[in-house]
Design an enzyme around this catalytic site. Structure first.
Site, PDB file in Angstrom:
ATOM      1  N   ASN A  46       0.877  -1.166   0.000  1.00 28.58           N
ATOM      2  CA  ASN A  46       0.000   0.000   0.000  1.00 28.58           C
ATOM      3  C   ASN A  46       0.917   1.219   0.000  1.00 28.58           C
ATOM      4  O   ASN A  46       1.487   1.575   1.022  1.00 28.58           O
ATOM      5  CB  ASN A  46      -0.883  -0.043   1.257  1.00 28.58           C
ATOM      6  CG  ASN A  46      -1.862   1.119   1.299  1.00 28.58           C
ATOM      7  OD1 ASN A  46      -1.827   2.010   0.445  1.00 28.58           O
ATOM      8  ND2 ASN A  46      -2.727   1.108   2.286  1.00 28.58           N
ATOM      9  N   ARG A  94      -2.480  -2.177  -3.528  1.00 22.37           N
ATOM     10  CA  ARG A  94      -3.712  -1.435  -3.287  1.00 22.37           C
ATOM     11  C   ARG A  94      -3.682  -0.170  -4.151  1.00 22.37           C
ATOM     12  O   ARG A  94      -2.768   0.642  -4.040  1.00 22.37           O
ATOM     13  CB  ARG A  94      -3.804  -1.041  -1.820  1.00 22.37           C
ATOM     14  CG  ARG A  94      -5.043  -0.229  -1.558  1.00 22.37           C
ATOM     15  CD  ARG A  94      -5.027   0.379  -0.192  1.00 22.37           C
ATOM     16  NE  ARG A  94      -6.284   1.082   0.006  1.00 22.37           N
ATOM     17  CZ  ARG A  94      -6.485   1.952   0.978  1.00 22.37           C
ATOM     18  NH1 ARG A  94      -5.536   2.221   1.834  1.00 22.37           N
ATOM     19  NH2 ARG A  94      -7.644   2.551   1.091  1.00 22.37           N
ATOM     20  N   HIS A 120     -12.823   2.462  -0.018  1.00 19.15           N
ATOM     21  CA  HIS A 120     -12.818   1.370   0.968  1.00 19.15           C
ATOM     22  C   HIS A 120     -13.522   0.127   0.414  1.00 19.15           C
ATOM     23  O   HIS A 120     -14.015  -0.714   1.182  1.00 19.15           O
ATOM     24  CB  HIS A 120     -13.571   1.744   2.273  1.00 19.15           C
ATOM     25  CG  HIS A 120     -12.969   2.860   3.058  1.00 19.15           C
ATOM     26  ND1 HIS A 120     -13.734   3.868   3.612  1.00 19.15           N
ATOM     27  CD2 HIS A 120     -11.689   3.121   3.404  1.00 19.15           C
ATOM     28  CE1 HIS A 120     -12.949   4.703   4.268  1.00 19.15           C
ATOM     29  NE2 HIS A 120     -11.708   4.270   4.154  1.00 19.15           N
ATOM     30  N   HIS A 162     -17.960   1.201   7.726  1.00 20.79           N
ATOM     31  CA  HIS A 162     -16.497   1.199   7.874  1.00 20.79           C
ATOM     32  C   HIS A 162     -16.129   2.522   8.553  1.00 20.79           C
ATOM     33  O   HIS A 162     -16.047   3.568   7.915  1.00 20.79           O
ATOM     34  CB  HIS A 162     -15.837   1.073   6.495  1.00 20.79           C
ATOM     35  CG  HIS A 162     -14.337   1.128   6.544  1.00 20.79           C
ATOM     36  ND1 HIS A 162     -13.531   0.045   6.278  1.00 20.79           N
ATOM     37  CD2 HIS A 162     -13.493   2.142   6.848  1.00 20.79           C
ATOM     38  CE1 HIS A 162     -12.265   0.386   6.407  1.00 20.79           C
ATOM     39  NE2 HIS A 162     -12.214   1.669   6.751  1.00 20.79           N
ATOM     40  N   LEU A 163     -15.965   2.468   9.874  1.00 23.86           N
ATOM     41  CA  LEU A 163     -15.718   3.685  10.642  1.00 23.86           C
ATOM     42  C   LEU A 163     -14.282   3.694  11.149  1.00 23.86           C
ATOM     43  O   LEU A 163     -13.980   3.124  12.201  1.00 23.86           O
ATOM     44  CB  LEU A 163     -16.709   3.778  11.815  1.00 23.86           C
ATOM     45  CG  LEU A 163     -18.197   3.579  11.475  1.00 23.86           C
ATOM     46  CD1 LEU A 163     -19.054   3.676  12.732  1.00 23.86           C
ATOM     47  CD2 LEU A 163     -18.672   4.572  10.424  1.00 23.86           C
ATOM     48  N   GLY A 164     -13.399   4.265  10.360  1.00 23.22           N
ATOM     49  CA  GLY A 164     -12.002   4.410  10.770  1.00 23.22           C
ATOM     50  C   GLY A 164     -11.675   5.890  10.719  1.00 23.22           C
ATOM     51  O   GLY A 164     -12.577   6.730  10.750  1.00 23.22           O
ATOM     52  N   GLY A 187     -10.685   7.469   8.132  1.00 24.69           N
ATOM     53  CA  GLY A 187     -11.588   7.733   7.007  1.00 24.69           C
ATOM     54  C   GLY A 187     -12.793   6.831   7.232  1.00 24.69           C
ATOM     55  O   GLY A 187     -12.636   5.735   7.762  1.00 24.69           O
ATOM     56  N   ARG A 243     -11.943  14.930   8.081  1.00 24.57           N
ATOM     57  CA  ARG A 243     -12.686  15.344   6.882  1.00 24.57           C
ATOM     58  C   ARG A 243     -14.122  15.711   7.230  1.00 24.57           C
ATOM     59  O   ARG A 243     -14.751  15.035   8.050  1.00 24.57           O
ATOM     60  CB  ARG A 243     -12.706  14.218   5.843  1.00 24.57           C
ATOM     61  CG  ARG A 243     -11.354  13.959   5.224  1.00 24.57           C
ATOM     62  CD  ARG A 243     -11.419  12.820   4.214  1.00 24.57           C
ATOM     63  NE  ARG A 243     -10.224  12.018   4.324  1.00 24.57           N
ATOM     64  CZ  ARG A 243     -10.146  10.714   4.074  1.00 24.57           C
ATOM     65  NH1 ARG A 243     -11.223  10.059   3.652  1.00 24.57           N
ATOM     66  NH2 ARG A 243      -9.024  10.068   4.208  1.00 24.57           N
ATOM     67  N   PHE A 290     -10.901   8.979  18.489  1.00 27.95           N
ATOM     68  CA  PHE A 290     -12.135   8.843  19.262  1.00 27.95           C
ATOM     69  C   PHE A 290     -11.878   8.491  20.718  1.00 27.95           C
ATOM     70  O   PHE A 290     -12.719   8.742  21.579  1.00 27.95           O
ATOM     71  CB  PHE A 290     -13.065   7.824  18.585  1.00 27.95           C
ATOM     72  CG  PHE A 290     -13.816   8.437  17.432  1.00 27.95           C
ATOM     73  CD1 PHE A 290     -13.144   8.896  16.310  1.00 27.95           C
ATOM     74  CD2 PHE A 290     -15.192   8.574  17.482  1.00 27.95           C
ATOM     75  CE1 PHE A 290     -13.826   9.487  15.258  1.00 27.95           C
ATOM     76  CE2 PHE A 290     -15.885   9.162  16.435  1.00 27.95           C
ATOM     77  CZ  PHE A 290     -15.205   9.615  15.320  1.00 27.95           C
ATOM     78  N   GLY A 295     -11.281   0.883  12.755  1.00 22.28           N
ATOM     79  CA  GLY A 295     -10.834   1.277  14.099  1.00 22.28           C
ATOM     80  C   GLY A 295     -11.958   1.630  15.071  1.00 22.28           C
ATOM     81  O   GLY A 295     -12.022   1.089  16.183  1.00 22.28           O
ATOM     82  N   GLY A 309     -15.418   1.423  14.382  1.00 25.23           N
ATOM     83  CA  GLY A 309     -16.496   0.430  14.280  1.00 25.23           C
ATOM     84  C   GLY A 309     -16.194  -0.842  15.063  1.00 25.23           C
ATOM     85  O   GLY A 309     -17.079  -1.468  15.643  1.00 25.23           O
ATOM     86  N   ASN A 354     -13.974  -1.035  17.668  1.00 30.22           N
ATOM     87  CA  ASN A 354     -13.513  -0.834  19.050  1.00 30.22           C
ATOM     88  C   ASN A 354     -14.314   0.124  19.911  1.00 30.22           C
ATOM     89  O   ASN A 354     -14.223   0.061  21.132  1.00 30.22           O
ATOM     90  CB  ASN A 354     -12.064  -0.313  19.031  1.00 30.22           C
ATOM     91  CG  ASN A 354     -11.105  -1.343  18.481  1.00 30.22           C
ATOM     92  OD1 ASN A 354     -10.955  -2.410  19.067  1.00 30.22           O
ATOM     93  ND2 ASN A 354     -10.491  -1.050  17.356  1.00 30.22           N
ATOM     94  N   GLU A 372      -8.102  -5.661   5.029  1.00 28.70           N
ATOM     95  CA  GLU A 372      -7.928  -5.295   3.629  1.00 28.70           C
ATOM     96  C   GLU A 372      -6.718  -5.987   3.007  1.00 28.70           C
ATOM     97  O   GLU A 372      -6.750  -6.358   1.839  1.00 28.70           O
ATOM     98  CB  GLU A 372      -7.812  -3.765   3.507  1.00 28.70           C
ATOM     99  CG  GLU A 372      -9.150  -3.084   3.752  1.00 28.70           C
ATOM    100  CD  GLU A 372      -9.057  -1.580   3.949  1.00 28.70           C
ATOM    101  OE1 GLU A 372      -8.693  -1.162   5.060  1.00 28.70           O
ATOM    102  OE2 GLU A 372      -9.343  -0.831   3.010  1.00 28.70           O
TER     103      GLU A 372
END
Ligand code: AMP
Length: 397
Positions: A7, A91, A180, A208-210, A212, A241, A285, A332, A334, A336, A385
Site C-alpha cells: 500500500n 492497493r 474502501h 467502515h468507521l475508521g 476515514g 474530513r 475517538f 478502528g 467500528g 472498538n 484489507e
C-alpha cells in the site's frame, strides 16, 4: 504461495507478506519519510520484535529494496530469498469506471491507472510509483492491482450521478465512485458467512468507521450505494474530513476568511471532521470519549453529531434497499468504540433491533451485538484489507 501486499503513499509504504495457504501474516512493516531526511523502516516479523531500520530512502525503489532486504535478512527475515515471494498485490485507490474488479498488472493496465490520476491526484501517482519500484526490483514476479473503487462499480446510475450538468459526467467522468471497496466487500461477505447465509440472499449495510469512514449498501451481493463520492471527502463526518456539507459554504468561507479554494479544500480534508468540530481536541475517538467523560460539552456534541450522521446514512440505505438484514460495524472505531456504536444504535428502534449493552462490550472481535430474535442482526466484523488483497492476488495469478 507468499504474497507481498503493498500500500504505497507519496512518502510512505506499508507492506505485509502473507502466506496464502495458511493466511498467516509472515511479516509486516512501514517505510516512512521516503524522499526526505530521517527515513525509517519499521519491520515486524511474525512472533518477533519490531526492528527499526534507519536508512536513507531517496525514492520508492530504494524503499522496496530495503523491504526485500528486511524480509530476507538472516536475523529478522522470514524468507530465504526473493524467489520465495510469488506475487505482489498492490492497493490502488482509484480505478475510475475502467476497473470493476482486480486485474493482473501489464503495460495497458498501468496506462489505464495513470488515466485515473486526475480523479485521485494525491493517491494514484503514488500507487503507480510503488508498482514501478516493485517492477524494477522484482521484474519477473506477477503483480495484481486491487482497486478501492472496484466493489462500488455495481452502483446504479441513480446512485452515482450528481445533480450537476450532465456534461461534466460526459466530459470528466465526474460522478460518485466510493472508496474502501475492498473492506466493504470483505466485511459484507464475512458477515453473511458468520451467520451461515449467502451474501446473495441478504441486504447488508457495512459501516467502515475508521479515520476515514464510509458506509455501503450491499443488496444481494452487489454494492448499490456508498457514502464517499468522487473523492473520499463526501459522506460521513470523519477524523479530519468534513463529509457532506452545503457546497455554498466554500464561497462563504472564501469571502469571510480571505481563503482560496486550495486552502479551503485543505481545511475540509485536514482540519475538519471530529477534530475540527471538537475545537481541535483530537481526531482520535479515544481522546474525544475521554474528554466527554471529563464533562467537555463540545466533545459530547461532536460524538453525538458523528453518530447522528451515521444513523441517518443507515436509514437512507434501508430505504435504498427497501429493508436490511445485517448491519456490520468495522475499522478502528467500528470495531472498538463501544460508546459510539451504542450512540448509533439508539436510532435502530424502527428497525426492530437494538444493541445489547453486554454483547456490545467487545473490541476487534467477530460478535453479534444485537439481541437474539431481533429483526436485524447488528454485528462487529473486523476488516482485513491486506488479506482481501492477498486473496484477490492469488485468485488472479
Ligand atoms: P483506522 O483508520 O481503521 O485505523 O481507525 C483509526 C481510528 O480508530 C483512530 O483514529 C481511533 O479514533 C479509532 N480507534 C482505535 N482504537 C480505538 C478504541 N479502542 N476505542 C475507540 N476508538 C478507537
Amino acid at each position: 504461495m507468499n504474497i507481498l501486499v503493498i500500500n504505497c503513499g507519496s512518502s510512505s509504504l506499508k507492506y505485509q507478506l502473507i502466506n496464502s495457504d495458511t493466511e498467516a501474516v509472515l511479516a509486516k512493516g512501514l517505510c516512512e519519510r521516503i524522499g526526505a531526511e530521517g527515513s525509517v523502516l519499521n519491520h515486524t516479523p511474525a512472533g518477533g520484535d519490531k526492528v527499526v531500520i534507519e536508512s536513507p530512502m531517496p525514492n520508492h525503489t530504494q524503499a522496496i529494496q530495503l523491504v526485500i532486504d528486511a524480509l530476507t535478512n538472516d536475523a529478522h527475515g522470514v524468507v530465504k530469498s526473493l524467489d520465495e515471494i510469488d506475487a505482489v498485490g498492490h492497493r490502488i485507490v482509484h480505478g475510475g469506471e475502467k476497473f470493476a474488479s482486480s486485474v493482473i498488472i501489464n503495460e495497458e493496465v498501468l496506462a489505464a491507472i495513470e488515466e485515473c490520476n486526475d480523479l485521485a491526484p494525491l493517491h494514484n501517482p503514488a500507487n503507480l510509483i510503488g508498482i514501478n519500484a516493485c517492477k524494477e526490483i522484482m521484474p519477473n514476479v506477477p503483480m495484481v492491482a486491487v482497486f478501492d473503487t472496484a466493489f462500488h462499480q455495481t452502483m446504479p446510475e441513480k446512485a452515482y450521478l450528481y445533480g450537476l450538468p450532465y456534461k461534466y459526467y460526459e466530459n470528466y467522468k465526474l460522478r460518485r465512485y466510493g472508496f474502501h471497496g475492498t473492506s466493504h466487500d470483505f466485511v459484507s461477505a464475512r458477515a453473511a458467512e458468520i451467520l451461515g447465509k449467502k451474501r446473495e440472499d441478504c441486504k447488508i449495510i457495512v459501516c467502515h468507521l475508521g479515520n476515514g469512514a464510509s458506509i455501503s449498501a450491499v443488496d444481494h451481493g452487489k454494492c448499490v450505494d456508498t457514502s464517499m463520492g468522487l473523492t473520499p471527502l463526501e459522506g460521513l463526518i470523519m477524523g479530519t474530513r468534513s463529509g457532506d456539507m452545503d457546497p455554498a459554504i466554500i464561497e462563504f468561507l472564501a469571502n469571510k476568511e480571505g481563503l482560496n479554494i486550495t486552502e479551503i479544500t485543505k481545511i475540509l480534508n485536514k482540519e475538519s471532521g471530529v477534530y475540527g468540530l471538537s475545537g481541535g481536541i483530537s481526531s482520535d475517538f479515544r481522546d474525544l470519549s475521554a474528554a466527554m467523560d471529563e464533562g467537555n460539552a463540545l466533545a459530547k456534541a461532536t460524538l453525538e453529531t458523528y453518530a447522528y450522521r451515521v444513523a441517518k446514512y443507515i436509514g437512507s440505505y434501508v430505504a435504498a434497499m427497501n429493508g436490511v438484514d445485517i448491519i456490520a460495524f468495522t475499522a478502528g472505531i467500528g470495531e472498538n468504540d463501544v460508546r459510539v456504536r451504542s450512540m448509533i444504535g439508539q436510532y435502530f428502534n424502527y428497525l426492530g433491533c437494538s444493541i445489547n449493552p453486554e454483547k456490545n462490550d467487545v473490541h476487534g472481535k467477530e460478535t453479534i451485538i444485537s439481541n437474539e430474535g431481533d429483526k436485524v442482526t447488528v454485528m462487529v466484523v473486523p476488516t482485513n484489507e491486506e488479506l482481501a488483497i492477498a486473496r484477490e492476488t492469488v485468485r488472479l495469478v
